[in-house]
Design a protein around this motif. Structure first.
Motif, PDB file in Angstrom:
ATOM      1  N   TYR A   1       0.811  -1.225   0.000  1.00  0.00           N
ATOM      2  CA  TYR A   1       0.000   0.000   0.000  1.00  0.00           C
ATOM      3  C   TYR A   1       0.842   1.273   0.000  1.00  0.00           C
ATOM      4  O   TYR A   1       0.350   2.331  -0.346  1.00  0.00           O
ATOM      5  N   ASP A   2       2.100   1.183   0.477  1.00  0.00           N
ATOM      6  CA  ASP A   2       3.090   2.259   0.328  1.00  0.00           C
ATOM      7  C   ASP A   2       2.570   3.648   0.700  1.00  0.00           C
ATOM      8  O   ASP A   2       2.300   4.478  -0.152  1.00  0.00           O
ATOM      9  N   MET A   3       2.448   3.891   1.999  1.00  0.00           N
ATOM     10  CA  MET A   3       1.918   5.190   2.417  1.00  0.00           C
ATOM     11  C   MET A   3       2.914   6.327   2.198  1.00  0.00           C
ATOM     12  O   MET A   3       2.536   7.484   2.292  1.00  0.00           O
ATOM     13  N   SER A   4       4.186   6.014   1.891  1.00  0.00           N
ATOM     14  CA  SER A   4       5.146   7.095   1.663  1.00  0.00           C
ATOM     15  C   SER A   4       4.815   7.890   0.406  1.00  0.00           C
ATOM     16  O   SER A   4       5.335   8.983   0.217  1.00  0.00           O
ATOM     17  N   ARG A   5       3.934   7.356  -0.456  1.00  0.00           N
ATOM     18  CA  ARG A   5       3.470   8.129  -1.609  1.00  0.00           C
ATOM     19  C   ARG A   5       2.850   9.450  -1.175  1.00  0.00           C
ATOM     20  O   ARG A   5       2.899  10.450  -1.880  1.00  0.00           O
ATOM     21  N   LEU A   6       2.205   9.432   0.016  1.00  0.00           N
ATOM     22  CA  LEU A   6       1.524  10.630   0.504  1.00  0.00           C
ATOM     23  C   LEU A   6       2.443  11.487   1.373  1.00  0.00           C
ATOM     24  O   LEU A   6       2.012  12.456   1.976  1.00  0.00           O
ATOM     25  N   GLY A   7       3.711  11.098   1.475  1.00  0.00           N
ATOM     26  CA  GLY A   7       4.628  11.865   2.309  1.00  0.00           C
ATOM     27  C   GLY A   7       4.622  11.435   3.751  1.00  0.00           C
ATOM     28  O   GLY A   7       5.152  12.133   4.604  1.00  0.00           O
ATOM     29  N   LEU A   8       4.020  10.284   4.039  1.00  0.00           N
ATOM     30  CA  LEU A   8       3.999   9.798   5.414  1.00  0.00           C
ATOM     31  C   LEU A   8       5.210   8.917   5.654  1.00  0.00           C
ATOM     32  O   LEU A   8       5.645   8.204   4.760  1.00  0.00           O
ATOM     33  N   ALA A   9       5.727   8.953   6.876  1.00  0.00           N
ATOM     34  CA  ALA A   9       6.853   8.084   7.191  1.00  0.00           C
ATOM     35  C   ALA A   9       6.775   7.707   8.660  1.00  0.00           C
ATOM     36  O   ALA A   9       6.341   8.514   9.481  1.00  0.00           O
ATOM     37  N   PRO A  10       7.175   6.483   9.008  1.00  0.00           N
ATOM     38  CA  PRO A  10       7.208   6.110  10.419  1.00  0.00           C
ATOM     39  C   PRO A  10       8.458   6.675  11.099  1.00  0.00           C
ATOM     40  O   PRO A  10       9.539   6.634  10.519  1.00  0.00           O
ATOM     41  N   PHE A  11       8.295   7.209  12.283  1.00  0.00           N
ATOM     42  CA  PHE A  11       9.440   7.714  13.043  1.00  0.00           C
ATOM     43  C   PHE A  11       9.401   7.130  14.446  1.00  0.00           C
ATOM     44  O   PHE A  11       8.361   6.682  14.899  1.00  0.00           O
ATOM     45  N   VAL A  12      10.555   7.163  15.115  1.00  0.00           N
ATOM     46  CA  VAL A  12      10.639   6.418  16.362  1.00  0.00           C
ATOM     47  C   VAL A  12      10.573   7.264  17.619  1.00  0.00           C
ATOM     48  O   VAL A  12      10.320   6.741  18.691  1.00  0.00           O
ATOM     49  N   THR A  13      10.835   8.554  17.548  1.00  0.00           N
ATOM     50  CA  THR A  13      10.794   9.301  18.800  1.00  0.00           C
ATOM     51  C   THR A  13       9.691  10.349  18.754  1.00  0.00           C
ATOM     52  O   THR A  13       9.322  10.859  17.706  1.00  0.00           O
ATOM     53  N   SER A  14       9.187  10.662  19.953  1.00  0.00           N
ATOM     54  CA  SER A  14       8.047  11.569  20.044  1.00  0.00           C
ATOM     55  C   SER A  14       8.421  12.985  19.642  1.00  0.00           C
ATOM     56  O   SER A  14       7.579  13.733  19.179  1.00  0.00           O
ATOM     57  N   ARG A  15       9.687  13.370  19.819  1.00  0.00           N
ATOM     58  CA  ARG A  15      10.073  14.747  19.499  1.00  0.00           C
ATOM     59  C   ARG A  15      10.013  15.006  17.999  1.00  0.00           C
ATOM     60  O   ARG A  15       9.836  16.131  17.567  1.00  0.00           O
ATOM     61  N   GLN A  16      10.215  13.953  17.201  1.00  0.00           N
ATOM     62  CA  GLN A  16      10.295  14.163  15.755  1.00  0.00           C
ATOM     63  C   GLN A  16       8.950  13.979  15.067  1.00  0.00           C
ATOM     64  O   GLN A  16       8.814  14.336  13.916  1.00  0.00           O
TER      65      GLN A  16
END
Lengths: 295, 170
Positions: B43-58
């Motif tokens: 489904y590749d959500m990065s097409r919409l500019g979404l990305a998983p990140f690991v820390t709450s600050r980012q």
């Protein structure tokens, strides 16, 4: 005078632009290798501007905020020491050995900033970063010595000039060039050397407490970092270039091979990474040094 | 005149924000199972500019994936308060809406909106990756029109949210 100021502004902008395009291609290359469509090509610009436009910017003290700026300043200074086609800038006033010291400022600035947070992930990340630097600096220094002995000069501009007409160091000292590639690759922190930021282990390591504007500055620093490492490799081993276009093409070729390597490797442990750097690259670099001395 | 420039800056900022949403990879319940297919090749959500990140600050988005324990709520509140403005919350699945199958459980909170402000809910148990991607697109529209103002509500009604949180956390 005016032209000096113009150069002082334009050269960092050029380095930044080259780093930015590399990040753009990196996202697309990664996506294509994984058989995805990937983000839009200008996604890094959106990310960067979004970070700089965040309403909230949390700071954990003065040094925490200064850390990214020190790193960025060190990177911009290093950019001036690397000759680009047609411009030698500060290359005449500092040599290759000075450049090696200046390139370390980026990591040290980040270490200062990350050390100011109480987050254990940041401390682990920064200790890994400095340990990894300790690992790849040994073969790097050996190959730099062999290149200096080969051309009898420490001036980077003279080294580029000596490689004119296709007498690249890649052909005359192939072993050094291979080690140089591995070391540059390790310095960029891609797989399998992404132990510093390892999201699954130390939650992006030194960057763990950075968000908003500070993270934006660290991203800009990363773009400069990519430019510096690859431009130095191109100048040392691929004979620089006669114009900007060929310079960019050579840099992109090196970066493209690195990105393909990035896709296939897993992650080292930190002790394995240092052991790797001190075993194969160091041995090969020493053999190359002996070849230069005997020749 | 100054107000007009501010409005223009806000419009441009919203336009950029909706194109680059970073999601904190923090999983509270079983709904997190639907996220890997959303992120990866299928489904590749990065097409919409979404990305998983690991820390709450980012991160910009906090997904409450499924049921939320009282025990987990404490951590969710910490994570939410650590995130930098502007930040958005998506309630995921029917458990975050009204408790779902855990509607009579003593250990699970029933309505997410009473404890942290949710900008959007995804109905269903489980929502499919298509539904998640649609939700992200809806969130983008909300951000673009300036209606995703959960973080402002949290600041304005802090007393209300803190009161509700104190009731369950003790």
């Amino acid at each position: 005078m005016v032209s000096t100021i113009l150069i002082a502004i334009c050269v960092p902008l050029l380095a930044f632009a080259i780093g930015l395009t590399f990040i753009m291609f990196k996202l697309k290359i990664t996506a294509r290798v994984q058989r995805r469509y990937g983000p839009p090509i200008i996604q890094p610009i959106y990310n960067l501007l979004k970070l700089l436009l965040k309403e909230d910017n949390i700071s954990h003290g003065v040094i925490f905020s200064l850390g990214p700026i020190i790193a960025l300043a060190g990177s911009i200074l290093a950019v001036f020491f690397i000759p680009i086609p047609g411009l030698n800038l500060l290359t005449g006033s500092g040599d290759l050995i000075a450049l090696l010291y200046i390139m370390a400022i980026g990591s040290l600035g980040m270490a200062l900033g990350a050390g100011n947070t109480a987050n254990p992930n940041a401390s682990i990340g920064i200790s890994r970063a400095l340990t990894l630097m300790f690992g790849y600096d040994l073969p790097l220094v050996i190959i730099v010595i062999s290149v200096i002995l080969q051309y009898h000069t420490t001036n980077l501009a003279d080294i580029v000039a000596a490689q004119a007409n296709g007498h690249w160091t890649l052909w005359t000292l192939p072993l050094s060039a291979i080690v140089g590639f591995v070391v540059t690759y390790g310095a960029l922190g891609e797989h399998p050397f992404d132990i510093i930021t390892a999201p699954h282990e130390v939650a992006t390591g030194p960057m763990v407490e950075y968000g908003g504007k500070h993270l934006g500055f660290l991203m800009i620093n990363h773009m400069f970092h990519i430019y510096i490492e690859i431009a130095l490799f191109v100048d040392l081993f691929l004979g620089g270039a006669s114009n900007l276009f060929w310079f960019y093409i050579k840099m992109f070729g090196v970066f493209f091979i690195m990105m393909l390597c990035d896709e296939v490797f897993l992650r080292f442990k930190i002790d394995d990474a240092v052991r790797f750097f001190w075993k194969w690259p160091t041995v090969v670099a020493l053999i190359s040094l002996i070849i230069v001395l005997v020749k | 005149m100054e107000k007009m420039t501010q409005d223009q800056v806000r419009t441009i900022a919203n336009m950029l924000r909706k194109r680059s949403l970073w999601m904190i990879h923090y999983c509270t319940g079983c709904g997190a199972m639907e996220l890997p297919p959303t992120m990866t090749s299928r489904y590749d959500m990065s097409r919409l500019g979404l990305a998983p990140f690991v820390t709450s600050r980012q991160a910009d988005i906090l997904l409450i994936t499924g049921y939320l324990n009282v025990k987990t709520l404490r951590r969710v509140i910490t994570v939410y308060e650590q995130m930098l403005d502007p930040k958005y919350v998506i309630g995921f699945g029917s458990c975050a809406l009204n408790g779902g199958v855990y509607w009579d459980s003593y250990a699970v909170i029933k309505q997410l909106d009473r404890y942290i402000p949710a900008d959007l809910y995804i109905a269903g148990c489980m929502p499919r990756p298509e539904a998640i991607i649609t939700a992200f697109q809806d969130l983008m529209d909300l951000i673009d029109s300036g209606k995703a103002d959960g973080y402002k509500r949290y600041k304005r009604d802090l007393a209300y949210y803190k009161e509700n949180q104190r009731k369950v956390l003790g």
